[in-house]
Enzyme design. Structure first.
Site, PDB file in Angstrom:
ATOM      1  N   TYR A 321     -12.253  17.036 -34.798  1.00 53.14           N
ATOM      2  CA  TYR A 321     -11.442  16.174 -35.651  1.00 53.14           C
ATOM      3  C   TYR A 321     -11.992  16.148 -37.071  1.00 53.14           C
ATOM      4  O   TYR A 321     -13.154  16.479 -37.329  1.00 53.14           O
ATOM      5  CB  TYR A 321     -11.378  14.742 -35.079  1.00 53.14           C
ATOM      6  CG  TYR A 321     -12.663  13.942 -35.214  1.00 53.14           C
ATOM      7  CD1 TYR A 321     -12.911  13.177 -36.363  1.00 53.14           C
ATOM      8  CD2 TYR A 321     -13.614  13.932 -34.199  1.00 53.14           C
ATOM      9  CE1 TYR A 321     -14.088  12.436 -36.489  1.00 53.14           C
ATOM     10  CE2 TYR A 321     -14.782  13.199 -34.314  1.00 53.14           C
ATOM     11  CZ  TYR A 321     -15.015  12.450 -35.464  1.00 53.14           C
ATOM     12  OH  TYR A 321     -16.179  11.724 -35.590  1.00 53.14           O
ATOM     13  N   CYS A 322     -11.113  15.770 -38.008  1.00 55.84           N
ATOM     14  CA  CYS A 322     -11.475  15.509 -39.399  1.00 55.84           C
ATOM     15  C   CYS A 322     -10.505  14.426 -39.881  1.00 55.84           C
ATOM     16  O   CYS A 322      -9.913  13.721 -39.072  1.00 55.84           O
ATOM     17  CB  CYS A 322     -11.400  16.772 -40.252  1.00 55.84           C
ATOM     18  SG  CYS A 322      -9.741  17.475 -40.363  1.00 55.84           S
ATOM     19  N   GLN A 323     -10.311  14.290 -41.182  1.00 52.59           N
ATOM     20  CA  GLN A 323      -9.390  13.272 -41.679  1.00 52.59           C
ATOM     21  C   GLN A 323      -7.936  13.606 -41.338  1.00 52.59           C
ATOM     22  O   GLN A 323      -7.230  12.825 -40.711  1.00 52.59           O
ATOM     23  CB  GLN A 323      -9.540  13.115 -43.197  1.00 52.59           C
ATOM     24  CG  GLN A 323     -10.866  12.555 -43.651  1.00 52.59           C
ATOM     25  CD  GLN A 323     -11.086  11.148 -43.144  1.00 52.59           C
ATOM     26  OE1 GLN A 323     -11.996  10.904 -42.366  1.00 52.59           O
ATOM     27  NE2 GLN A 323     -10.268  10.215 -43.564  1.00 52.59           N
TER      28      GLN A 323
END
Length: 357
Positions: A321-323
């Site tokens: 995941y990331c933003q």
């Protein structure tokens, strides 16, 4: 256990149908084992998920209806795998000391698929147009470039055979010379590349200075990050030698490789996986990770994801995941094409925040 000889493989079906090059690879991927007289060779380890041959000795097989049959190593019938052709057995007894050979079922299947597709394209090459012959030849090129291990565990192993066939037909072969900048940092990403021959270097501008990130060789791929994350090129790739590249257009890459390898997962599904042993992986900068990381997550910034190859456990599941989901999409793809069980949190943390709002 002892090493298998290629002459042994040439006497077995369907292995004998494989070309010499594949047989040479297979020699190092299967082993024989012996079982003593009066023992059941399958008492501890059965034949499920395996292709098993009787190489030497006499083996009695007992079937569900109580009937039995004696198989002699080296006979015509022993050229075929045990327990196949509608002859599933419930137990066995070694009448003499026996020697068995085991091969992973999936591995043999992948090799057969690869060989059949190559053979089909070789036949078509005799009657195709010049462009068709060029694209069909890529099967031969790639089958020589990718090892059996990469076929089983890498990107191609995760695609349906027909999908792989179409993918490889669309590769374009181009000649490059020493000093050519194949892709430039900051440019649009239009192609995915695989190196057939030659070597190249990967560099990025850091603080106004060009820094060497990696050197690539025959069989390596590059250019996927910008295509997966739909961002600008984040590095410059320059040829260190003359060579030949195979390239795939952005459209074909997205349709035939990116989407099949990007295993998107909802927040709920991701939490379930993590609860059952999967690992959160945050691919943002350390400063972002420290600010709002998910509980239990480890931090591997996208710029360092290649350092994780060979370190992460291929038997474990990972949720990236990331933003926004863009950086994590690139990371998940890079790992997936190397055979890792990688999942992408759909929409990233922003998507999760919106769902909670």
């Amino acid at each position: 256990m002892c090493a298998v000889r290629i002459e042994t493989l040439k006497a077995l079906e369907p292995i004998a149908s494989l070309p010499e090059a594949r047989l040479n690879e297979l020699v190092g991927l299967c082993r024989t084992e012996t079982a003593s007289k009066d023992s059941d060779p399958f008492l501890v380890r059965g034949v499920e998920g395996q292709v098993v041959y009787l190489v030497r000795g006499e083996l009695k097989l007992i079937y569900p209806d109580g009937s039995s049959n004696v198989l002699l190593g080296g006979s015509e019938r022993s050229r075929y795998p045990l327990g196949r052709r509608g002859e599933a057995f419930t137990s066995a007894k070694a009448i003499t000391e026996v020697e068995l050979m085991r091969i992973d079922d999936d591995l043999l299947d992948v090799m057969a698929i690869w060989d059949e597709a190559t053979s089909a394209d070789s036949s078509a090459r005799q009657v195709g147009t010049e462009n068709e012959r060029s694209s069909l030849a890529n099967w031969t090129l790639l089958s020589g470039m990718f090892s059996v291990s990469s076929l089983k565990y890498g990107a191609f192993s995760q695609l349906p055979p027909a999908h792989v066939n179409e993918l490889l037909r669309r590769f374009e072969r181009i000649n490059v010379t020493k000093g050519d900048a194949v892709i430039r940092e900051g440019a649009e990403g239009n192609f995915y590349f695989v190196i057939e021959t030659g070597r190249c270097k990967v560099e990025r501008m850091i603080g106004g200075v060009s820094m060497l990130l990696a050197e690539l060789k025959s069989g390596d791929a590059f250019g996927e990050e910008a295509l997966v994350s739909e961002a600008k090129r984040n590095a410059t790739v320059t040829m260190k030698t003359d060579g030949v590249l195979l390239r795939l257009s952005r459209k074909d890459f997205a349709e035939l490789l990116r989407e099949p390898l990007l295993h998107r997962i909802s927040a709920e599904g991701a939490r379930d996986k993590v609860a059952n042993g999967a690992q959160w992986v945050d691919v943002r900068y350390p400063s972002e990770y420290q600010y709002d990381k998910l509980a239990g997550a480890i931090n591997i910034p996208l710029s360092e994801i290649r350092n994780a190859f060979g370190v992460l456990d291929k038997g474990k599941e990972y949720v990236f995941y990331c933003q926004s989901g863009r950086r994590s999409a690139a990371a998940a793809f890079l790992l997936a094409q190397r055979g890792y069980r990688a999942f992408l949190l759909e929409g990233g943390l922003w998507g999760e925040a919106k769902r909670r709002a």
